[in-house]
Design a protein around this motif. Structure first.
Motif, mmCIF file in Angstrom:
data_model
loop_
_atom_site.group_PDB
_atom_site.id
_atom_site.type_symbol
_atom_site.label_atom_id
_atom_site.label_comp_id
_atom_site.label_asym_id
_atom_site.label_seq_id
_atom_site.Cartn_x
_atom_site.Cartn_y
_atom_site.Cartn_z
ATOM 1 N N GLY A 92 2.621 -11.213 65.335
ATOM 2 C CA GLY A 92 1.690 -12.335 65.366
ATOM 3 C C GLY A 92 1.392 -12.913 63.990
ATOM 4 N N LEU A 93 1.980 -12.358 62.959
ATOM 5 C CA LEU A 93 1.796 -12.867 61.604
ATOM 6 C C LEU A 93 3.097 -13.466 61.096
ATOM 7 C CD1 LEU A 93 -0.215 -9.965 59.932
ATOM 8 C CD2 LEU A 93 -1.107 -12.131 60.778
ATOM 9 N N TYR A 94 3.004 -14.637 60.528
ATOM 10 C CA TYR A 94 4.152 -15.249 59.885
ATOM 11 C C TYR A 94 4.158 -14.820 58.425
ATOM 12 C CZ TYR A 94 4.616 -18.264 63.933
ATOM 13 O OH TYR A 94 4.784 -18.733 65.205
ATOM 14 N N ARG A 95 5.293 -14.340 57.973
ATOM 15 C CA ARG A 95 5.429 -13.884 56.591
ATOM 16 C C ARG A 95 6.501 -14.744 55.922
ATOM 17 N NH1 ARG A 95 3.769 -9.156 54.565
ATOM 18 N NH2 ARG A 95 3.440 -8.398 56.678
ATOM 19 N N VAL A 96 6.119 -15.429 54.858
ATOM 20 C CA VAL A 96 7.041 -16.281 54.106
ATOM 21 C C VAL A 96 7.200 -15.667 52.723
ATOM 22 C CG1 VAL A 96 7.483 -18.596 53.208
ATOM 23 C CG2 VAL A 96 6.270 -18.312 55.375
ATOM 24 N N ARG A 97 8.441 -15.417 52.354
ATOM 25 C CA ARG A 97 8.742 -14.814 51.046
ATOM 26 C C ARG A 97 9.674 -15.743 50.296
ATOM 27 N NH1 ARG A 97 12.356 -11.013 48.597
ATOM 28 N NH2 ARG A 97 11.205 -9.610 47.227
ATOM 29 N N VAL A 98 9.305 -16.051 49.046
ATOM 30 C CA VAL A 98 10.105 -16.926 48.193
ATOM 31 C C VAL A 98 10.483 -16.128 46.956
ATOM 32 C CG1 VAL A 98 10.156 -19.086 46.896
ATOM 33 C CG2 VAL A 98 8.869 -18.952 49.037
ATOM 34 N N ALA A 99 11.777 -16.038 46.670
ATOM 35 C CA ALA A 99 12.276 -15.304 45.507
ATOM 36 C C ALA A 99 13.148 -16.227 44.671
ATOM 37 C CB ALA A 99 13.081 -14.088 45.950
ATOM 38 N N ALA A 100 12.978 -16.132 43.361
ATOM 39 C CA ALA A 100 13.779 -16.955 42.451
ATOM 40 C C ALA A 100 14.009 -16.190 41.162
ATOM 41 C CB ALA A 100 13.069 -18.281 42.164
ATOM 42 N N GLY A 101 15.062 -16.534 40.483
ATOM 43 C CA GLY A 101 15.354 -15.918 39.193
ATOM 44 C C GLY A 101 14.580 -16.608 38.085
ATOM 45 N N ALA A 102 13.893 -15.813 37.273
ATOM 46 C CA ALA A 102 13.205 -16.367 36.105
ATOM 47 C C ALA A 102 14.240 -16.663 35.033
ATOM 48 C CB ALA A 102 12.165 -15.380 35.589
ATOM 49 N N PRO A 103 14.085 -17.753 34.321
ATOM 50 C CA PRO A 103 15.090 -18.093 33.308
ATOM 51 C C PRO A 103 15.114 -17.068 32.187
ATOM 52 C CG PRO A 103 13.171 -19.512 33.115
ATOM 53 C CD PRO A 103 12.992 -18.694 34.355
ATOM 54 N N GLY A 104 16.295 -16.700 31.787
ATOM 55 C CA GLY A 104 16.427 -15.747 30.695
ATOM 56 C C GLY A 104 17.867 -15.310 30.535
ATOM 57 N N PRO A 105 18.242 -14.925 29.319
ATOM 58 C CA PRO A 105 19.613 -14.496 29.079
ATOM 59 C C PRO A 105 19.829 -13.037 29.457
ATOM 60 C CG PRO A 105 18.391 -14.471 27.032
ATOM 61 C CD PRO A 105 17.466 -14.999 28.102
ATOM 62 N N GLY A 106 20.970 -12.741 30.037
ATOM 63 C CA GLY A 106 21.384 -11.359 30.296
ATOM 64 C C GLY A 106 20.370 -10.517 31.043
ATOM 65 N N VAL A 107 19.940 -9.437 30.406
ATOM 66 C CA VAL A 107 19.030 -8.492 31.062
ATOM 67 C C VAL A 107 17.639 -9.072 31.257
ATOM 68 C CG1 VAL A 107 20.257 -6.455 30.231
ATOM 69 C CG2 VAL A 107 18.412 -7.412 28.863
ATOM 70 N N LEU A 108 17.312 -10.160 30.592
ATOM 71 C CA LEU A 108 16.003 -10.789 30.763
ATOM 72 C C LEU A 108 15.945 -11.694 31.980
ATOM 73 C CD1 LEU A 108 15.052 -11.684 27.097
ATOM 74 C CD2 LEU A 108 14.328 -9.723 28.459
ATOM 75 N N ASP A 109 17.070 -11.872 32.658
ATOM 76 C CA ASP A 109 17.106 -12.687 33.867
ATOM 77 C C ASP A 109 16.612 -11.828 35.028
ATOM 78 O OD1 ASP A 109 17.562 -14.736 35.613
ATOM 79 O OD2 ASP A 109 19.684 -14.286 35.856
ATOM 80 N N LEU A 110 15.321 -11.921 35.324
ATOM 81 C CA LEU A 110 14.759 -11.087 36.378
ATOM 82 C C LEU A 110 14.321 -11.927 37.568
ATOM 83 C CD1 LEU A 110 11.293 -11.096 36.352
ATOM 84 C CD2 LEU A 110 11.865 -10.296 34.087
ATOM 85 N N GLU A 111 14.134 -11.264 38.692
ATOM 86 C CA GLU A 111 13.741 -11.954 39.913
ATOM 87 C C GLU A 111 12.235 -11.830 40.099
ATOM 88 O OE1 GLU A 111 16.005 -12.082 43.811
ATOM 89 O OE2 GLU A 111 14.422 -10.627 44.233
ATOM 90 N N VAL A 112 11.606 -12.958 40.387
ATOM 91 C CA VAL A 112 10.185 -12.969 40.698
ATOM 92 C C VAL A 112 10.013 -13.456 42.130
ATOM 93 C CG1 VAL A 112 9.399 -13.265 38.321
ATOM 94 C CG2 VAL A 112 9.897 -15.265 39.691
ATOM 95 N N THR A 113 8.943 -13.019 42.766
ATOM 96 C CA THR A 113 8.728 -13.372 44.167
ATOM 97 C C THR A 113 7.293 -13.819 44.410
ATOM 98 O OG1 THR A 113 8.095 -11.115 44.769
ATOM 99 C CG2 THR A 113 10.421 -11.685 44.963
ATOM 100 N N GLY A 114 7.136 -14.521 45.490
ATOM 101 C CA GLY A 114 5.827 -14.889 45.999
ATOM 102 C C GLY A 114 5.861 -14.683 47.503
#
Length: 123
Positions: A92-114
């Protein structure tokens, strides 16, 4: 012992010459690196805020009973360009998840979510 010329505010010792140049050569790259880290962090925070806003927009659309395509479109209108959007219904609950890559070179390119959750409105 160091001699100090009080009228000019400088040391009169000749071996002190070049210290400012050496200190600047060490400090300048460190300041550039610090500035880059701060800009990267700001970019990651802004991307995460966009993901959270997009997830809330999608959850509101899902709660109104809109189709999955409309929910995804509502979230995509606010999300960063390369975001991945998932919509699920869980008890009965709608769950919306948005994930995107944060800008950054190499190992600093991490994924953030909401993520946002909403209950379907009656009617």
């Amino acid at each position: 012992m160091r001699c100090w010329d009080w009228s000019s505010g400088r040391s009169t010792r000749s071996s002190d010459r070049g210290y400012v140049t050496a200190e600047t050569a060490i400090v300048a790259p460190a300041l550039v690196l610090l500035l880059g880290a701060l800009l990267w962090g700001l970019g990651a925070v802004l991307t995460q805020l966009q993901c959270g806003d997009a997830a809330r927009a999608g959850a509101r659309a899902a709660a109104r009973g809109e189709s999955r395509a409309d929910v995804t479109a509502a979230a995509r209108s606010v999300a960063p360009g390369s975001a991945r959007i998932t919509v699920s219904l869980d008890g009965g609950l709608y769950r919306v998840r948005v994930a995107a890559g944060a800008p950054g070179p190499g190992v600093l390119d991490l994924e953030v979510t909401g993520e946002a959750v909403a209950r379907a409105e009656a009617g």
